[in-house]
Design an enzyme around this catalytic site. Structure first.
Site, PDB file in Angstrom:
ATOM      1  CB  CYS A 100       1.576  -4.793  -1.419  1.00  0.00           C
ATOM      2  SG  CYS A 100       2.221  -5.511   0.103  1.00  0.00           S
TER       3      CYS A 100
ATOM      4  CB  CYS B 204       0.790  -3.387   2.052  1.00  0.00           C
ATOM      5  SG  CYS B 204       2.297  -4.029   1.348  1.00  0.00           S
ATOM      6  CG  ASP B 205      -2.583  -1.917   0.248  1.00  0.00           C
ATOM      7  OD1 ASP B 205      -2.187  -1.241   1.212  1.00  0.00           O
ATOM      8  OD2 ASP B 205      -2.132  -1.800  -0.900  1.00  0.00           O
TER       9      ASP B 205
END
Ligand code: FAD
Ligand code: NDP
Length: 315
Positions: A139, A142-143
């Site tokens: 992701c 997300c990261d």
């Protein structure tokens, strides 16, 4: 007392079903999951940035904002929402029995809208305890903002819309961003292909696969293989992101509902009905072809209407 409609899931399919069922005064109960399938309640859209193709938002809307709106609309019409995962269902007789994290109960009808979860690639170095979450992720949204990725070369595996979207997003942080794709043509939609191929920070590695992730405490390089020449080489990267598709979240059904070989629920033509009368399926858990927020919402609407008709027919 048995619930009339139990909805399992929390993406656009589940909440659209909830809105329709609640407005039909069926008092739906929705279990949104607690990191079920590794995805936050709200579903796959919580892992993305701009959603530009959901009607009603001409300027686009951030994925998490859209899912918050779905949830608020479900609640507004009286849906009861539990932040728990449904771990077991018994579909052998009606009312159906279900067990969630801390509670159990029965329901006259069930709408399964559990969606799908991003796949991980099983290559040396990428497992839990190796470099997974130490430079390797599924992701980018997300990261991707991790300091370790700033101004570093990064790589995304895949050739679909997700791969292009993740790679484009990552160009905000690192460069170059390689898209490693096993074929020499992208699966992504034309507009997304154009985005990838015209972005000077994205570099395509056509007909390549990643065979190993290398690094001591954090990812340092990937080993790639050119499928046309069989040549292998190391490419230094600080981040590797999988965008290789999804697995439907249907394992908890334990074989009680007919699925295809990949686990996608089989529904009757022009319907969300499954092989078990009273159990309906909507969204990506039963759709491996369209997989869009708006198609998930559409089948969520169908499932609620079909559940209502089923209950009426049962008296
Ligand atoms: P999902 O969104 O998959 O949500 C299902 C939810 O159910 C999850 O939260 C999960 O935790 C929960 N759940 C699972 N099992 C259980 C259980 N046993 N008990 C309780 N809860 C459970 N589509 C677009 O139209 N436009 C876009 O721009 C777009 N961008 C995307 C970007 C990314 C990175 C990704 C991954 C997808 C994108 N999509 C986009 C696709 C879209 O997100 C999906 O098609 C849509 O979210 C599917 O909705 P769904 O309702 O089937 O379920
Ligand atoms: P897709 O299934 O569309 O694409 C997966 C990609 O990964 C394919 O290119 C596939 O290669 C590749 N792949 C699969 N397995 C492997 C493997 N083992 N090794 C190497 N490569 C592999 O998934 P997406 O997540 O991209 O998209 C899912 C759905 O979500 C789609 O319907 C998409 O339209 C939608 N979506 C929409 C967005 C938007 O509209 N903005 C953004 C993101 C997703 P191959 O092509 O060779 O099969």
């Amino acid at each position: 007392m048995s619930h009339r409609v139990l909805i399992i899931g929390s993406g656009p399919a589940a909440h659209t079903a909830a809105i329709y069922a609640a407005r039909a005064e069926l008092k739906p109960v929705l279990f949104e999951g607690f990191l079920a399938g590794g995805v936050a309640a709200g579903g796959q859209l919580t892992t993305t940035t701009d959603v530009e193709n959901f009607p009603g938002f001409p300027e686009g809307i951030m994925g998490p904002d859209l899912t918050e709106r779905f949830r608020a609309q479900s609640e507004r019409f009286g849906t009861t929402i539990h932040t728990e995962t449904v771990n077991e269902v018994d579909l052998s007789s009606r009312p159906f029995h279900f067990k969630a994290d801390t509670q159990e109960g029965t329901a006259q009808t069930i709408i399964i809208a559990t969606g799908a979860t991003a796949k991980r690639l099983d290559i040396p170095g990428a497992s839990d305890g190796e470099l997974w979450q130490k430079g390797i992720s599924a992701c980018a949204v997300c990261d991707g903002a991790l300091p370790a990725f700033r101004n570093q070369p990064l790589a995304v595996i895949g050739g679909g819309d997700s791969a292009v979207e993740e790679a484009t997003f990552l160009t905000k942080y690192g460069s170059p961003v390689y898209i490693v794709h096993r074929r020499d043509e992208l699966r992504a939609s034309k507009i997304m292909q154009h985005r990838a191929l015209t972005n000077s920070k994205i570099e395509m590695l056509w007909s390549h696969v990643v065979t190993e992730a290398k690094g001591k405490d954090f990812l340092e390089a990937i080993r790639v293989k050119d499928l046309k020449t069989d040549e292998e080489r190391d490419v230094p990267v600080a981040g590797l992101f999988f965008a290789i598709g999804h697995t439907p979240n249907t394992a908890f059904l334990n074989g009680q509902i007919d699925t295809d070989e990949q686990g996608y629920i089989i529904t009757k033509p022009d319907s969300t009905a499954t092989n078990v009368p009273g159990v309906f399926a909507a969204g990506d858990a039963q759709d491996k072809k369209w997989r869009q927020a708006v198609t998930a919402a559409g089948t969520g609407c169908m499932a609620a209407l079909e559940a209502e008709h089923f209950l009426t027919a049962q008296g």
